[in-house]
Design a protein around this motif. Structure first.
Motif, short mmCIF file in Angstrom:
data_model
loop_
_atom_site.label_atom_id
_atom_site.label_comp_id
_atom_site.label_asym_id
_atom_site.label_seq_id
_atom_site.Cartn_x
_atom_site.Cartn_y
_atom_site.Cartn_z
N SER A 121 -48.99 3.74 71.49
CA SER A 121 -48.66 2.35 71.16
C SER A 121 -49.94 1.51 71.07
N LEU A 122 -50.93 1.83 71.92
CA LEU A 122 -52.22 1.15 71.88
C LEU A 122 -52.94 1.47 70.57
N ASN A 181 -51.56 2.33 67.73
CA ASN A 181 -50.85 1.66 66.64
C ASN A 181 -51.25 0.18 66.55
N TYR A 182 -51.39 -0.46 67.70
CA TYR A 182 -51.77 -1.88 67.70
C TYR A 182 -53.19 -2.05 67.15
N ILE A 183 -54.10 -1.21 67.62
CA ILE A 183 -55.50 -1.30 67.16
C ILE A 183 -55.60 -1.05 65.66
N GLN A 211 -53.43 -1.69 63.41
CA GLN A 211 -52.86 -2.79 62.64
C GLN A 211 -53.60 -4.11 62.85
N HIS A 212 -54.40 -4.21 63.92
CA HIS A 212 -55.10 -5.46 64.22
C HIS A 212 -56.58 -5.22 64.54
N SER A 213 -57.20 -4.30 63.82
CA SER A 213 -58.56 -3.87 64.16
C SER A 213 -59.58 -5.01 64.11
N VAL A 229 -59.02 -6.97 67.35
CA VAL A 229 -59.36 -6.20 68.55
C VAL A 229 -60.87 -6.11 68.75
N LEU A 244 -56.58 -7.54 75.39
CA LEU A 244 -55.92 -6.42 74.71
C LEU A 244 -54.80 -5.85 75.57
N GLU A 304 -51.83 -8.16 75.28
CA GLU A 304 -51.20 -8.07 73.96
C GLU A 304 -50.38 -6.80 73.79
N THR A 305 -50.86 -5.71 74.36
CA THR A 305 -50.21 -4.40 74.16
C THR A 305 -49.31 -3.99 75.32
#
Length: 241
Positions: free
Chosen positions: A16-17, A19-21, A23-25, A28, A36, A39-40
């Protein structure tokens, strides 16, 4: 930045971490570890464990690598297509590529079977090459699956023509190594002669144009490859005539 092996090693929270990175690199790259984590919805310990799995000592090193990765993926200003083509033909006139093409044509002409391999854009051109050679009387096949069964009668006295811009594509290197072990002679067309594929080939024809990338896609001109393939096919036709 994330290899297949790294992603496969992630647990549910780390996935999940990841995936977040992904999509929001951009965001981040400038966040604090606590931001972080909030957010996650994971702990800072999970983030640090994640960093170690991708070969970073800590979150600070991870952010440095992420920024470098983002910098390398920025959109580039594309050159005029005429520049790349002119660059190739200028070097062709000054070099010995025509001699390389004639030597390769002799090798192909003496072979009983011709197999083209490549992947991506090079795969499309490999398929085109097989069709073009066949049209001029040298029946050829394009094989994109390294596990595709090739009968021993086809492998005997065969030529494998490998296409690759970088000359380092894992898929093509593996496929080429397999064909070489089965006794096939190797001709490769790459962008330089110092690549892995070039080194394991019996004949390598490099074309040396400036590589271009756009959003992780290699968009280096393939005009030189078309020129080399068609010139080689014409030489084979002349040898047969």
């Amino acid at each position: 930045m994330f290899t297949h092996e790294m992603i496969a090693s992630f647990n549910e929270l780390e996935t999940s971490l990841y995936n977040y990175i992904s999509q929001h690199s951009e965001k981040v790259a400038y966040m604090r570890i606590r931001e972080l984590a909030d957010e996650t919805h994971v702990s800072t310990a999970t983030i640090l464990r994640f960093c170690r799995k991708i070969n970073c000592e800590g979150f600070s090193e991870f952010k440095v690598k992420l920024k470098m990765h983002l910098e390398g993926n920025k959109k580039t200003i594309l050159k005029d297509a005429r520049h790349s083509v002119t660059e190739f033909f200028d070097r062709t006139l000054k070099g010995d590529i025509e001699e390389d093409i004639r030597e390769a044509a002799k090798l192909v002409n003496n072979a009983d079977s011709v197999i083209f391999i490549g992947i991506g854009t090079s795969g499309i051109l490999a398929e085109y090459g097989a069709r073009y050679f066949s049209s001029l009387g040298k029946f050829s096949l394009y094989i994109k699956d390294p596990l595709f069964p090739v009968h021993s009668s086809l492998r005997y006295n065969s030529i494998t023509i490998a296409l690759s811009v970088s000359g380092e594509t894992d898929f093509t290197v593996t496929h080429l190594n397999q064909m070489k072990q089965e006794g096939s002679k190797i001709i490769s067309i790459t962008n330089n002669k110092h690549s892995t594929i070039a080194k394991i080939s019996d004949i390598n024809i490099p074309y040396y144009v400036t590589e271009e990338w756009f959003e992780n896609a290699n968009i280096t001109t393939q005009v030189p490859v078309l020129y080399i393939l068609e010139s080689m096919a014409h030489e084979i036709y002349k040898l047969n005539s």
